[in-house]
Design a protein around this motif. Structure first.
Motif, PDB file in Angstrom:
ATOM      1  N   UNK A   1       0.336  -1.656  -0.291  1.00 55.15           N
ATOM      2  CA  UNK A   1      -0.014   0.258  -0.275  1.00 55.15           C
ATOM      3  C   UNK A   1       1.085   1.298  -0.403  1.00 55.15           C
ATOM      4  N   UNK A   2       1.956   0.901   0.847  1.00 54.84           N
ATOM      5  CA  UNK A   2       2.374   2.275   0.790  1.00 54.84           C
ATOM      6  C   UNK A   2       3.530   3.426  -0.228  1.00 54.84           C
ATOM      7  N   UNK A   3       4.172   2.666  -0.992  1.00 53.53           N
ATOM      8  CA  UNK A   3       4.867   2.923  -1.624  1.00 53.53           C
ATOM      9  C   UNK A   3       3.969   3.039  -3.170  1.00 53.53           C
ATOM     10  N   UNK A   4       2.764   1.850  -3.276  1.00 49.76           N
ATOM     11  CA  UNK A   4       1.720   2.534  -4.211  1.00 49.76           C
ATOM     12  C   UNK A   4       0.959   4.213  -4.339  1.00 49.76           C
ATOM     13  N   UNK A   5       1.014   4.503  -3.215  1.00 51.07           N
ATOM     14  CA  UNK A   5       0.845   5.410  -2.260  1.00 51.07           C
ATOM     15  C   UNK A   5       1.427   6.703  -2.008  1.00 51.07           C
ATOM     16  N   UNK A   6       2.981   6.004  -2.246  1.00 43.40           N
ATOM     17  CA  UNK A   6       3.204   7.596  -2.928  1.00 43.40           C
ATOM     18  C   UNK A   6       3.653   7.472  -4.004  1.00 43.40           C
ATOM     19  N   UNK A   7       3.709   7.253  -5.275  1.00 39.62           N
ATOM     20  CA  UNK A   7       3.599   7.436  -6.459  1.00 39.62           C
ATOM     21  C   UNK A   7       2.034   8.157  -6.919  1.00 39.62           C
ATOM     22  N   UNK A   8       1.114   7.983  -5.978  1.00 42.34           N
ATOM     23  CA  UNK A   8       0.088   8.598  -6.738  1.00 42.34           C
ATOM     24  C   UNK A   8       0.297   9.886  -6.125  1.00 42.34           C
ATOM     25  N   UNK A   9       0.632  10.139  -4.741  1.00 46.14           N
ATOM     26  CA  UNK A   9       0.760  11.538  -4.178  1.00 46.14           C
ATOM     27  C   UNK A   9       1.489  12.967  -5.582  1.00 46.14           C
ATOM     28  N   UNK A  10       2.437  11.600  -5.714  1.00 44.61           N
ATOM     29  CA  UNK A  10       3.951  12.448  -6.369  1.00 44.61           C
ATOM     30  C   UNK A  10       2.556  13.169  -7.779  1.00 44.61           C
ATOM     31  N   UNK A  11       2.189  11.862  -8.632  1.00 47.80           N
ATOM     32  CA  UNK A  11       1.666  11.863 -10.117  1.00 47.80           C
ATOM     33  C   UNK A  11       0.795  13.491  -9.617  1.00 47.80           C
ATOM     34  N   UNK A  12      -0.544  13.482  -8.316  1.00 47.43           N
ATOM     35  CA  UNK A  12      -1.401  14.495  -8.298  1.00 47.43           C
ATOM     36  C   UNK A  12      -0.873  16.109  -8.685  1.00 47.43           C
ATOM     37  N   UNK A  13      -0.044  15.532  -7.366  1.00 49.49           N
ATOM     38  CA  UNK A  13       1.043  16.572  -7.605  1.00 49.49           C
ATOM     39  C   UNK A  13       1.658  17.861  -8.349  1.00 49.49           C
TER      40      UNK A  13
END
Length: 451
Positions: free
Chosen positions: A99-111
């Motif tokens: 869960x953790x690494x995937x959520x870091x990636x989604x956050x970077x793309x969105x921002x």
């Protein structure tokens, strides 16, 4: 006898220490979910606001105002087409890699995509390249958003202690409300600018400021750990043997749950239509945009607190009755809300907006992060929630454009817009009636058995 008493005390202390440890992890996960939700819906709302007030004037050739507004809303809706693909891709990564690494990636793309929108040239500067770049970045936002809420909800639910699995995940929704408040506050001075400044550079400021939220959210999210229930599942499979296609396994083992979540996800139509179409509709009947932004702020400030409260009630009385009460109430109140806008009754608009945003919608919205996650087995949970949630969200993304077409610029013709919300509320209620109650089910027993 003394030995027995000592053992009992030690056991009690261990239990309390374990409980304190779990609450600490749950709080950190809830904070990360709050900040992720804040970034996602800060981005969502500044785009929805800009699509309503700005983009139809600067990213498209001059023409019929209704047509250019429809084109602007189409760019808003195109991200929702990308969301299901993002849900499949990142849901797959979340169930396989964590869960953790995937959520870091989604956050970077969105921002990153939101910041880049603030740097785009307009139609006068770049011609049709301008809307093309806007659509591309909107697609990147959609890919990320397709898994952000689902992932943060899944992780937080898995970290939450028994009896509080509804409460902690609801902070993802409070973050969404905080994001809308933050975006509204940023856009109020933009809306108050003279038109030349607003159209040339003022609209860019909210997009560029998103980098601040992204950095704070990233720092918190990187400090998270993988939920123990996920790590236990990995260990039970021999450490490295993970399901190759969680999406297909989810459809095979959880078809009913997938359709239940898909139906219940239509509850999000209420918020999307109010925030995007409602703003444009209010401006068309003469209500100032700044007034509507203040109305939105008031409702969402209260929702930051009413959503955890609603989730707390669901931990005691069950997910189903709370969710159904909220969603059906929204389907009724929306008629009065649009009527109030059509008559420019600002006091009533203010009261109805709060009643829906912080009341009926907050009630149903607070429940789904936990309930949707609880319906799936840990092995396919991220995929199940992410993909099922996108069905309603995809439909919701195009409702502002559909409502604009059906209302046709006639202030008194708000009925089609109200029916969109009412009909979606009925669909969501059907899904809730069909879904099983999960608030008392132990964490390791959630979802169907998976081979």
């Amino acid at each position: 006898m003394a030995i027995d008493q000592s053992s009992a005390v030690a056991g009690t202390e261990l239990s309390r220490a374990e409980q304190s440890y779990r609450v600490k992890r749950a709080k950190k996960a809830a904070l990360a979910a709050f900040l992720g939700g804040m970034l996602e819906y800060y981005d969502f709302f500044i785009y929805a606001t800009a699509a309503s007030l700005i983009f139809s004037h600067i990213f498209f050739p001059a023409g019929d105002p209704t047509i250019t507004l429809m084109a602007s809303f189409a760019t808003f809706g195109v991200a929702y087409v990308a969301r299901p693909f993002g849900a499949i891709v990142f849901g797959h990564l979340g169930d396989r890699l964590g869960r953790k690494n995937t959520l870091v990636l989604t956050l970077m793309l969105m921002g990153g995509a939101t910041f880049a929108i603030g740097l785009l040239p307009n139609f006068a500067q770049a011609g049709y390249l301008a809307p093309a770049l806007l659509v591309f970045l909107r697609l990147v936002q959609g890919l990320s958003a397709g898994a952000e809420t689902a992932g943060s909800s899944t992780l937080t639910m898995e970290e939450s202690p028994v009896g509080r699995r509804g409460f902690f995940p609801s902070f993802a929704m409070s973050g969404i409300s905080a994001g809308i408040v933050l975006a509204s506050l940023v856009f109020i001075p933009v809306a108050a600018m003279d038109e030349a400044a607003r159209m040339s550079w003022g609209w860019r400021v909210p997009f560029l400021l998103s980098v601040v939220v992204m950095i704070v959210a990233m720092l918190v999210r990187r400090s998270l750990e993988e939920p123990e229930v996920f790590e236990d599942e990995v260990k039970s499979q021999g450490g490295g043997e993970k399901e190759k296609l969680p999406f297909l396994l989810m459809l095979k083992t959880h078809p009913a749950q997938f359709f239940q979540v898909s139906l219940m996800s239509f509850q999000c139509v209420t918020n999307t239509l109010m925030q995007a179409f409602g703003l444009a509709y209010a401006v068309s009947v003469g209500i100032p945009a700044a007034t509507m932004l203040v109305v939105s702020i008031a409702g969402n400030v209260l929702a930051i607190f009413t959503q955890p409260l609603s989730a707390w009630f669901s931990d005691r009385f069950g997910r189903r009755p709370i969710f159904i009460t909220g969603i059906l109430s929204s389907g009724v109140l929306i008629w009065v809300y649009f009527w109030a806008i059509s008559t420019s009754n600002i006091v009533l608009v203010f009261l109805l907006s709060i009643a829906i945003t912080a009341g009926s919608y907050a009630v149903s919205n607070a429940i789904y992060p936990a309930w949707f996650s609880e319906l799936f087995h840990v092995k396919v949970r991220y995929s199940g929630v992410a993909i099922g949630l996108q069905v309603g969200i995809l439909c919701a993304g195009f409702t502002p454009m559909i409502a604009t077409v059906l209302v046709g610029g006639i202030p008194a013709n708000y009925g089609p817009a109200a029916w969109i919300v009412a009909g979606s509320s009925i669909v969501a209620a059907i899904g809730a009636i069909w879904a099983r109650e999960t608030f008392k089910t132990p964490l390791h027993e959630l979802g169907n058995p998976v081979d």
